[in-house]
Design an enzyme around this catalytic site. Structure first.
Site, mmCIF file in Angstrom:
data_model
loop_
_atom_site.group_PDB
_atom_site.id
_atom_site.type_symbol
_atom_site.label_atom_id
_atom_site.label_comp_id
_atom_site.label_asym_id
_atom_site.label_seq_id
_atom_site.Cartn_x
_atom_site.Cartn_y
_atom_site.Cartn_z
ATOM 1 N N ARG A 1 0.873 -1.190 0.000
ATOM 2 C CA ARG A 1 0.000 0.000 0.000
ATOM 3 C C ARG A 1 0.902 1.228 0.000
ATOM 4 O O ARG A 1 1.702 1.405 0.921
ATOM 5 C CB ARG A 1 -0.884 -0.007 1.249
ATOM 6 C CG ARG A 1 -1.503 1.344 1.527
ATOM 7 C CD ARG A 1 -2.581 1.299 2.570
ATOM 8 N NE ARG A 1 -3.749 0.642 2.048
ATOM 9 C CZ ARG A 1 -4.942 0.644 2.664
ATOM 10 N NH1 ARG A 1 -5.092 1.259 3.821
ATOM 11 N NH2 ARG A 1 -5.965 0.036 2.127
ATOM 12 N N HIS B 1 -7.531 0.855 -6.119
ATOM 13 C CA HIS B 1 -7.647 -0.078 -4.979
ATOM 14 C C HIS B 1 -8.337 -1.359 -5.473
ATOM 15 O O HIS B 1 -9.472 -1.649 -5.110
ATOM 16 C CB HIS B 1 -8.456 0.586 -3.862
ATOM 17 C CG HIS B 1 -8.357 -0.072 -2.520
ATOM 18 N ND1 HIS B 1 -7.512 -1.139 -2.260
ATOM 19 C CD2 HIS B 1 -8.999 0.187 -1.343
ATOM 20 C CE1 HIS B 1 -7.652 -1.491 -0.983
ATOM 21 N NE2 HIS B 1 -8.552 -0.717 -0.416
ATOM 22 N N GLN C 1 -10.109 -4.079 -3.162
ATOM 23 C CA GLN C 1 -11.388 -3.646 -2.603
ATOM 24 C C GLN C 1 -12.527 -3.962 -3.555
ATOM 25 O O GLN C 1 -13.571 -4.493 -3.148
ATOM 26 C CB GLN C 1 -11.344 -2.130 -2.325
ATOM 27 C CG GLN C 1 -12.640 -1.576 -1.766
ATOM 28 C CD GLN C 1 -12.905 -2.080 -0.357
ATOM 29 O OE1 GLN C 1 -12.081 -1.938 0.538
ATOM 30 N NE2 GLN C 1 -14.072 -2.680 -0.135
ATOM 31 N N ASP D 1 -17.538 6.615 -0.067
ATOM 32 C CA ASP D 1 -16.162 6.599 0.465
ATOM 33 C C ASP D 1 -15.907 7.978 1.080
ATOM 34 O O ASP D 1 -16.675 8.916 0.848
ATOM 35 C CB ASP D 1 -15.153 6.290 -0.665
ATOM 36 C CG ASP D 1 -13.709 6.137 -0.166
ATOM 37 O OD1 ASP D 1 -13.502 5.980 1.057
ATOM 38 O OD2 ASP D 1 -12.784 6.178 -0.999
ATOM 39 N N CYS E 1 -16.371 1.258 1.443
ATOM 40 C CA CYS E 1 -15.145 0.480 1.606
ATOM 41 C C CYS E 1 -14.602 0.551 3.029
ATOM 42 O O CYS E 1 -13.844 -0.314 3.428
ATOM 43 C CB CYS E 1 -14.092 0.952 0.604
ATOM 44 S SG CYS E 1 -13.744 2.724 0.709
ATOM 45 N N ARG F 1 -13.044 -8.841 2.028
ATOM 46 C CA ARG F 1 -11.688 -8.510 1.605
ATOM 47 C C ARG F 1 -10.803 -9.750 1.715
ATOM 48 O O ARG F 1 -10.037 -10.083 0.807
ATOM 49 C CB ARG F 1 -11.110 -7.373 2.484
ATOM 50 C CG ARG F 1 -11.720 -6.003 2.210
ATOM 51 C CD ARG F 1 -11.380 -5.466 0.832
ATOM 52 N NE ARG F 1 -9.945 -5.428 0.637
ATOM 53 C CZ ARG F 1 -9.150 -4.451 1.088
ATOM 54 N NH1 ARG F 1 -9.652 -3.423 1.732
ATOM 55 N NH2 ARG F 1 -7.854 -4.475 0.856
HETATM 56 N N1 CP Z 1 -10.992 -0.479 2.902
HETATM 57 C C1 CP Z 1 -9.694 -0.493 3.254
HETATM 58 O O1 CP Z 1 -8.796 -0.662 2.423
HETATM 59 O O2 CP Z 1 -9.476 -0.309 4.583
HETATM 60 P P1 CP Z 1 -8.074 -0.079 5.307
HETATM 61 O O3 CP Z 1 -7.609 1.295 4.886
HETATM 62 O O4 CP Z 1 -8.361 -0.163 6.775
HETATM 63 O O5 CP Z 1 -7.112 -1.130 4.850
HETATM 64 N N1 NVA Z 2 -10.199 6.596 -0.800
HETATM 65 C C1 NVA Z 2 -9.774 6.084 0.478
HETATM 66 C C2 NVA Z 2 -9.940 4.593 0.541
HETATM 67 C C3 NVA Z 2 -9.567 3.966 1.852
HETATM 68 C C4 NVA Z 2 -9.699 2.475 1.852
HETATM 69 C C5 NVA Z 2 -8.330 6.481 0.707
HETATM 70 O O1 NVA Z 2 -7.533 6.375 -0.223
HETATM 71 O O2 NVA Z 2 -8.010 6.933 1.817
#
Ligand code: CP
Ligand code: NVA
Length: 309
Positions: free
Chosen positions: A108, A135, A138, A227, A267, A295
């Site tokens: 990430r 993502h 997700q 989101d 999400c 997930r």
């Molecule tokens: N939805 C998601 O990716 O959550 P986290 O940021 O907690 O991993």
């Molecule tokens: N759009 C959000 C998604 C988190 C899972 C972010 O990037 O923070």
């Protein structure tokens, strides 16, 4: 990449329709097996996964770590301070060193280029656990959740309300492969990346709408999706965005406009009272927690596919 017979998963569109379908079917099967308490399916026995996080996470970290463990493997968490990718050493060096110890890398990161570099220089499969651009894990989990609750994924109407962000880009790439009706309703100036919208439209697979009126958008939705308005890395813009996103909160009135068959998805993490009201996220048609659980099941199936299992 001759060094790497196995593939990476960096974008939904790295997979074709047959592969996505196969992964979702395998996710359902392996989920059932794990739910039954059967502890004998250990395909990742003897395997190790490196998990790089330059941003915070609950779902991604725990679902990957626990999922990999439940299928017999061992996962190593590397937080923002541990390897300081791109700062303490270059991403291309991190990729090669971690490939020497591990069978798979999940990461990430902020810049999308970082995941591309990890995949380019790594000699093991690399999975995208979220970048500023997309993502994909997700949206694979979301598709699984829609199959379970709506009864099908193809042909469903998914209406996303909010910022045209990484989640939207993965929805658009999904819509370039699987026929759905995808609508993104966002404030002017917060539309998704134009090239990605074009790619989805050019595929000619799905109906794609990018609009600015949430009330019109939600009508007849199978899923209303939300989101945060300020993603990780944008938190200093939160108050400015709060003003610009007025009218885009998902409340009971908007869910009523969507109609009786609409499920609510997010999400997570959610900011209750900002992009969604507490009532909507707690309503019986909110499926955010099964969505979060999925997930793990979707990712287990993605990893099985990348290992050729
Ligand atoms: N939805 C998601 O990716 O959550 P986290 O940021 O907690 O991993
Ligand atoms: N759009 C959000 C998604 C988190 C899972 C972010 O990037 O923070």
């Amino acid at each position: 990449n001759a060094k790497k017979p196995l593939k990476d998963f960096l974008h939904i569109s790295d997979f074709n329709k047959a592969t996505i379908t196969k992964i979702l079917e395998q996710a359902i099967d392996v989920k059932a097996l794990l739910k039954s308490g059967d502890g004998t399916f250990l395909p990742f026995k003897g395997k190790s996964m490196a998990m790089i996080f330059t941003k915070p996470s609950m779902r991604t970290r725990v679902s990957f770590e626990t999922g990999f463990f439940l299928l017999g493997g061992h996962a190593v968490y590397l937080g923002p301070d541990d390897i300081q990718m791109g700062k303490r050493e270059e991403t291309r060096d991190v990729a090669r060193v971690l490939s020497g110890y591990n069978d798979i890398i999940m990461a990430r990161v902020f810049a999308h280029q970082d995941i591309l570099d990890l995949a380019k220089y790594g000699t093991v499969p690399v999975i995208n656990g979220l970048t500023d651009y997309n993502h994909p894990c997700q949206i694979m989990a979301d598709a699984l959740t829609i199959i379970e609750h709506v009864g099908r994924f193809e042909g469903t109407k998914v209406v996303y309300i909010g910022d045209g962000n990484n989640i939207v880009h993965s929805w658009l790439l999904m819509a370039s492969i699987i026929p759905i009706h995808f609508v993104c309703a966002c404030p002017r100036g917060f539309e998704p990346d134009n090239a990605t919208v074009q790619k989805a439209r050019d595929a000619g697979i799905s109906k794609i709408e990018i609009v600015n009126d949430p009330k019109e958008a939600v009508k007849g939705a199978d899923v209303v999706y939300s989101d945060v308005w300020a993603s990780m890395g944008q938190k200093e813009e939160a108050s400015y965005r709060m003003e610009r996103f007025q009218g885009f909160q998902i409340d009971e009135a908007l869910m009523d406009l969507a109609g009786p068959k609409a499920f609510f998805m997010h999400c997570l993490p959610a900011e209750r009272g900002v992009e969604v009201t507490d009532n909507v996220i707690e309503a019986p048609n909110s499926i955010v927690f099964p969505q979060a659980e999925n997930r793990m099941h979707a990712q287990n199936a993605i990893m099985l596919h990348l290992f050729g299992m």
